[in-house]
Design a protein around this motif. Structure first.
Motif, mmCIF file in Angstrom:
data_model
loop_
_atom_site.group_PDB
_atom_site.id
_atom_site.type_symbol
_atom_site.label_atom_id
_atom_site.label_comp_id
_atom_site.label_asym_id
_atom_site.label_seq_id
_atom_site.Cartn_x
_atom_site.Cartn_y
_atom_site.Cartn_z
ATOM 1 N N GLY A 74 5.691 -24.878 -6.312
ATOM 2 C CA GLY A 74 4.855 -25.221 -5.175
ATOM 3 C C GLY A 74 5.585 -25.217 -3.849
ATOM 4 N N ARG A 75 4.818 -25.382 -2.773
ATOM 5 C CA ARG A 75 5.376 -25.362 -1.419
ATOM 6 C C ARG A 75 6.405 -26.463 -1.208
ATOM 7 N NH1 ARG A 75 2.928 -22.497 2.659
ATOM 8 N NH2 ARG A 75 1.152 -21.215 2.023
ATOM 9 N N ASP A 76 6.232 -27.584 -1.881
ATOM 10 C CA ASP A 76 7.168 -28.696 -1.711
ATOM 11 C C ASP A 76 8.428 -28.525 -2.543
ATOM 12 O OD1 ASP A 76 5.360 -29.888 -0.003
ATOM 13 O OD2 ASP A 76 4.384 -31.037 -1.609
ATOM 14 N N ALA A 77 8.458 -27.479 -3.356
ATOM 15 C CA ALA A 77 9.645 -27.224 -4.187
ATOM 16 C C ALA A 77 10.224 -25.857 -3.804
ATOM 17 C CB ALA A 77 9.262 -27.296 -5.665
ATOM 18 N N GLY A 78 10.151 -24.895 -4.720
ATOM 19 C CA GLY A 78 10.762 -23.595 -4.462
ATOM 20 C C GLY A 78 9.903 -22.630 -3.682
ATOM 21 N N HIS A 79 8.601 -22.922 -3.582
ATOM 22 C CA HIS A 79 7.650 -22.059 -2.870
ATOM 23 C C HIS A 79 7.832 -20.599 -3.309
ATOM 24 C CE1 HIS A 79 4.711 -20.821 -0.125
ATOM 25 N NE2 HIS A 79 5.427 -20.719 0.992
ATOM 26 N N PHE A 80 7.682 -20.367 -4.628
ATOM 27 C CA PHE A 80 7.909 -19.039 -5.196
ATOM 28 C C PHE A 80 6.857 -18.058 -4.671
ATOM 29 C CE2 PHE A 80 10.071 -20.717 -9.328
ATOM 30 C CZ PHE A 80 11.077 -21.283 -8.551
ATOM 31 N N GLN A 81 7.324 -16.860 -4.295
ATOM 32 C CA GLN A 81 6.435 -15.850 -3.725
ATOM 33 C C GLN A 81 6.856 -14.463 -4.175
ATOM 34 O OE1 GLN A 81 6.177 -16.591 0.743
ATOM 35 N NE2 GLN A 81 7.638 -18.163 0.100
ATOM 36 N N LEU A 82 5.902 -13.535 -4.089
ATOM 37 C CA LEU A 82 6.170 -12.111 -4.277
ATOM 38 C C LEU A 82 5.481 -11.383 -3.127
ATOM 39 C CD1 LEU A 82 7.356 -9.836 -6.057
ATOM 40 C CD2 LEU A 82 5.147 -9.726 -7.219
ATOM 41 N N ASP A 83 6.221 -11.168 -2.050
ATOM 42 C CA ASP A 83 5.685 -10.522 -0.853
ATOM 43 C C ASP A 83 6.280 -9.125 -0.755
ATOM 44 O OD1 ASP A 83 4.506 -12.962 -0.412
ATOM 45 O OD2 ASP A 83 5.867 -13.560 1.204
ATOM 46 N N VAL A 84 5.399 -8.119 -0.704
ATOM 47 C CA VAL A 84 5.839 -6.731 -0.681
ATOM 48 C C VAL A 84 5.088 -5.983 0.417
ATOM 49 C CG1 VAL A 84 6.124 -4.592 -1.985
ATOM 50 C CG2 VAL A 84 6.258 -6.787 -3.171
ATOM 51 N N ASP A 85 5.824 -5.354 1.308
ATOM 52 C CA ASP A 85 5.258 -4.465 2.320
ATOM 53 C C ASP A 85 5.649 -3.036 1.947
ATOM 54 O OD1 ASP A 85 4.324 -6.675 3.653
ATOM 55 O OD2 ASP A 85 5.962 -6.735 5.101
ATOM 56 N N THR A 86 4.643 -2.160 1.862
ATOM 57 C CA THR A 86 4.845 -0.816 1.330
ATOM 58 C C THR A 86 4.236 0.231 2.252
ATOM 59 O OG1 THR A 86 4.758 -1.623 -0.955
ATOM 60 C CG2 THR A 86 4.354 0.716 -0.623
ATOM 61 N N VAL A 142 5.639 16.296 -3.331
ATOM 62 C CA VAL A 142 6.753 15.418 -3.000
ATOM 63 C C VAL A 142 6.184 14.114 -2.455
ATOM 64 C CG1 VAL A 142 6.960 16.419 -0.674
ATOM 65 C CG2 VAL A 142 8.912 15.209 -1.685
ATOM 66 N N SER A 143 6.833 13.003 -2.766
ATOM 67 C CA SER A 143 6.394 11.701 -2.272
ATOM 68 C C SER A 143 7.608 10.875 -1.865
ATOM 69 C CB SER A 143 5.594 10.942 -3.342
ATOM 70 O OG SER A 143 6.392 10.649 -4.470
ATOM 71 N N TYR A 144 7.407 10.036 -0.868
ATOM 72 C CA TYR A 144 8.453 9.120 -0.424
ATOM 73 C C TYR A 144 7.804 7.769 -0.156
ATOM 74 C CZ TYR A 144 12.180 6.888 2.233
ATOM 75 O OH TYR A 144 13.145 6.013 2.659
ATOM 76 N N GLU A 145 8.421 6.710 -0.664
ATOM 77 C CA GLU A 145 7.856 5.369 -0.520
ATOM 78 C C GLU A 145 8.959 4.371 -0.205
ATOM 79 O OE1 GLU A 145 5.442 2.142 -3.330
ATOM 80 O OE2 GLU A 145 4.979 4.289 -3.450
ATOM 81 N N GLU A 146 8.656 3.444 0.697
ATOM 82 C CA GLU A 146 9.567 2.335 0.999
ATOM 83 C C GLU A 146 8.851 1.017 0.726
ATOM 84 O OE1 GLU A 146 11.634 2.134 4.659
ATOM 85 O OE2 GLU A 146 12.658 4.068 4.390
ATOM 86 N N GLN A 147 9.582 0.085 0.123
ATOM 87 C CA GLN A 147 9.043 -1.236 -0.204
ATOM 88 C C GLN A 147 10.027 -2.298 0.268
ATOM 89 O OE1 GLN A 147 8.725 -1.109 -4.451
ATOM 90 N NE2 GLN A 147 7.185 0.514 -4.475
ATOM 91 N N GLU A 148 9.511 -3.272 1.000
ATOM 92 C CA GLU A 148 10.303 -4.427 1.429
ATOM 93 C C GLU A 148 9.884 -5.621 0.585
ATOM 94 O OE1 GLU A 148 12.701 -4.405 3.615
ATOM 95 O OE2 GLU A 148 12.420 -2.432 4.550
ATOM 96 N N LEU A 149 10.812 -6.152 -0.190
ATOM 97 C CA LEU A 149 10.532 -7.242 -1.121
ATOM 98 C C LEU A 149 11.147 -8.549 -0.619
ATOM 99 C CD1 LEU A 149 9.631 -8.349 -3.950
ATOM 100 C CD2 LEU A 149 11.881 -7.627 -4.791
ATOM 101 N N PHE A 150 10.308 -9.589 -0.503
ATOM 102 C CA PHE A 150 10.763 -10.948 -0.190
ATOM 103 C C PHE A 150 10.291 -11.824 -1.339
ATOM 104 C CE2 PHE A 150 10.264 -15.170 1.699
ATOM 105 C CZ PHE A 150 11.483 -15.326 2.353
#
Length: 699
Positions: free
Chosen positions: A282-294, A315-323
């Motif tokens: 939870g937010r009061d503890a680790g506030h676990f998240q999977l945020d991805v911008d692609t 051909v394909s090219y992809e970028e992913q930012e993982l937080f």
């Protein structure tokens, strides 16, 4: 092939108005009278094969392959790939908390403690890879609503796509301006704060240029604490006819996905409050998240050389930012902040020569991951622990020949060659010490299949194929071997038999089936367990011998209740039975592999009226499954009932759906341990009673 029950097509093209060949069985005044026929079918973009051609190819494949028509899925709520894969037998797909993140297993792939990397199934979009070059699908899945249809080829039947994975491959075919309305607006939502809105605009310009763009927004509050999910996306593609026989299409995707992770619960916590978040999530503890911008850019070009030859290149090219804050504890915490870049290329040459139909193909993919691991508190990044630098590349070459050597017999023979490299490199941010693991993998994987056309409507098939799957970088990073060498690739052989077809029940009713039975004997299957001495870390090794066997059944029917077919019943049933186990293992003997149920059933029975109205019940039965390799922790079976109704015409689709009608408490998914204790927090409760409604307008 199983029957399909399409709705009124979104956009139809009159292919021909023929003033011949429809013979009236009688003659008037000695002359044969000809009737005018209007043949109507869905338009196909230049360079695209189309859904009917893919259906025909499935009929010519000696193994388990299913087509997923997205238009049919939208007769109910489609929230994630769990809904898209609902009627694909042999596939176990479930969302732990109702978000886009799912646990996915096909023919027993991914049955271990790092199921989050979802390896074993290769995801493609328009024939180009979305799965990373090392085989993991950790950062994102494909939105099924962005596709017109998909083809799921299980196991070695995915060799056409270059895959030799245990689970196979699924190829999503994007909608284009040729098969959509100029303007489409859809809104759906309901329980647990789900709200999904999509706007699609498309146009064809003089049959030379076309374009389509979709803008979407998804909101999910969740039925559990700390499980909110927000996703915004843009999907666009545009085609250009370069000449009469050469066309090219560009694809663009932009996705922002922010997801809170509710975490797993113990049995006692589930009884106390099944909606609570895990102790550290939870937010009061680790506030676990999977945020991805692609963002992703791709191109595919097709050259129709002549009626018998076609060449495709993409051909394909992809970028992913993982937080990704994912571990919080008294002595250790972890936040992953990485950038992943994927480059993929594909080439296919098709050539029909007499009774032979050749395919020569190539896939090459490269994935780079750079970033770091950090300490974290309440989801806020702290000091850096480690610098990450992971690389993977995979080259796949395929040669397949479909040879109709007799009127009723077809031989399918071919081979796939794989050459791959995996490298994982971590540098301690404090000491500068480097931990590095690297290895090369290569194999040649033959395939031999046979199809016998018993009659016009029924075929029998069999195949013998080799499976081969190198480890993902996640597995390699956690790998442990007695010699400190890198993990070995999984390999094995699979034998399969089956039948598909349809048969008349009466003059205006019929039923269809697609049945596969397979037996795979594997060496070095890669399996992981959580390290009991280090929270959030895993130990991965090669098992000596494992067995994956199963029976996959898809049954469907179209039953006319009246002679004029104004009233019909369309039952649909997917059945899966499997036996995944160790084979005389030193530690686990012949124990069953965890995570996947031994038996599952999903079905519906819809009444349909000629004006587009439909109504009927749905059912889900999931059998018992184990949560550990020791088979000491069993997760109970469950049965869920639902209702689905809707109506459609040329311009509107509306639906209403109720799930878990009797509010059954059940476990949707769970984590895996070597030996699980009753107090372990490993359970993810499923959704309670839920209701959804939706409307779509097409101009």
């Amino acid at each position: 092939m199983p029957l399909s029950f399409p709705r009124i097509p979104k956009k139809a093209l009159t292919v021909a108005c023929l003033s011949a060949m429809a013979l009236s069985a009688h003659a008037e005044q000695g002359a044969l009278r000809l009737q005018q026929l209007e043949v109507v079918g869905n338009a196909v973009a230049p360079g695209e094969v189309g859904i009917e051609a893919d259906k025909q190819e499935i009929r010519q494949t000696p193994g388990g392959v299913n087509l997923i028509d997205i238009d049919q899925l939208t007769e109910g709520q489609v929230s994630s790939l769990e809904d898209a894969f609902r009627y694909v037998p042999g596939v176990w797909a479930t969302s732990p908390t109702g978000t886009d993140s799912i646990f996915l297993s096909s023919r027993g792939s991914n049955l271990d403690a790092i199921g989050y990397d979802t390896n074993g199934v290769k995801l493609l979009q328009d024939g180009l890879p979305v799965t990373a070059a090392d085989g993991n699908n950790h950062n994102r899945f494909i939105d099924p609503l962005s596709a017109k249809y998909a083809v799921f080829a299980r196991g070695a039947n995915a060799m056409k796509y270059g895959a030799s994975t245990l689970g196979g491959a699924v190829n999503f075919i994007s909608s284009t301006a040729y098969d959509t309305s100029p303007l489409t607006l859809s809104i759906s939502g309901g329980s647990h704060g789900e709200r999904l809105s999509r706007l699609t605009a498309s146009r064809v310009f003089n049959d030379q240029v076309d374009g389509l763009v979709t803008i979407e927004n998804k909101q999910w509050d969740g039925y559990r604490e700390h499980s909110k999910h927000t996703r915004t996306g843009i999907y666009a593609n545009g085609g250009l006819r370069l000449s009469d026989n050469v066309s090219t299409r560009f694809y663009f995707t932009k996705l922002d996905s922010d997801e809170e992770l509710a975490g797993s619960l113990s049995r006692a916590q589930v009884r106390e409050d099944r909606d609570q978040a895990g102790a550290n999530n939870g937010r009061d503890a680790g506030h676990f998240q999977l945020d991805v911008d692609t963002w992703r850019l791709a191109n595919k070009t097709t050259w129709e050389i002549d009626n018998n030859r076609r060449f495709e290149f993409g051909v394909s090219y992809e970028e992913q930012e993982l937080f990704h804050p994912i571990v919080a504890g008294q002595f250790f915490s972890l936040l992953i902040d990485n950038r992943q870049r994927n480059l993929g290329t594909m080439a296919r040459y098709h050539h029909k020569v007499g009774n032979h139909d050749w395919l020569i193909g190539m896939n090459y993919g490269v994935t780079w991951v750079d970033g770091g691991n950090y300490f974290q508190s309440s989801g806020v990044k702290g000091a850096k622990q480690q610098v990450n630098d992971n690389d993977a590349n995979t080259l796949e070459l395929v040669v397949l020949d479909r040879w109709q050597f007799a009127d009723d017999w077809t031989l399918v023979a071919g081979a796939q060659a794989v050459k791959a490299n995996r490298e994982v490199r971590g540098t301690n941010a404090g000491t500068g010490a480097v931990a590095q693991t690297e290895d090369d993998y290569d194999s040649i994987n033959p395939r031999l299949g046979l199809i016998y056309q018993l009659n016009q409507n029924t075929s029998l098939y069999t195949n013998l194929s080799r499976l081969y799957e190198p480890p993902t970088t996640y597995q390699l990073d956690d790998g442990t071997t007695t010699s400190n060498d890198a993990l070995k690739a999984m390999k094995g052989e699979v034998f399969e038999i089956g039948s598909r077809g349809h048969h008349a029940l009466s003059d205006n009713s019929e039923w269809g089936w697609d049945i596969s039975a397979y037996y795979a004997k594997l060496d070095n299957e890669i399996l992981s367990v959580e390290d009991p001495n280090a929270l959030g870390t895993f130990l991965t090794s090669n098992a000596d011998d494992t067995i994956h066997a199963g029976i996959e059944v898809l049954l469907s029917a179209d039953i006319a209740l009246t002679e004029n077919r104004d009233h019909r019943l369309t039952p649909l049933l997917s059945l899966t039975w499997n036996r995944f186990r160790f084979d005389d293992d030193d530690s686990f003997a012949d124990n069953t592999l965890p995570a996947a149920p031994k038996f599952s059933l999903k079905g519906e029975m819809l009444y349909r009226y000629k004006n587009g109205f439909y109504f009927g019940p749905t059912v889900d039965y999931v059998g018992e499954r184990y949560a550990d390799f020791a088979n000491s922790y069993k997760v109970d079976s469950y049965t869920l009932f639902g209702l689905k109704s809707g109506w459609s015409n040329d311009n509107f689709n509306v639906f209403a759906e109720v799930r878990n009608l009797f509010e059954k408490d059940y476990i949707a998914s769970h984590s895996v341990r070597a030996v699980a204790a009753s107090s372990d927090a490993i359970l993810n409760p499923g959704a309670p009673l839920s209701a959804y409604v939706g409307i779509e307008y097409r101009l």
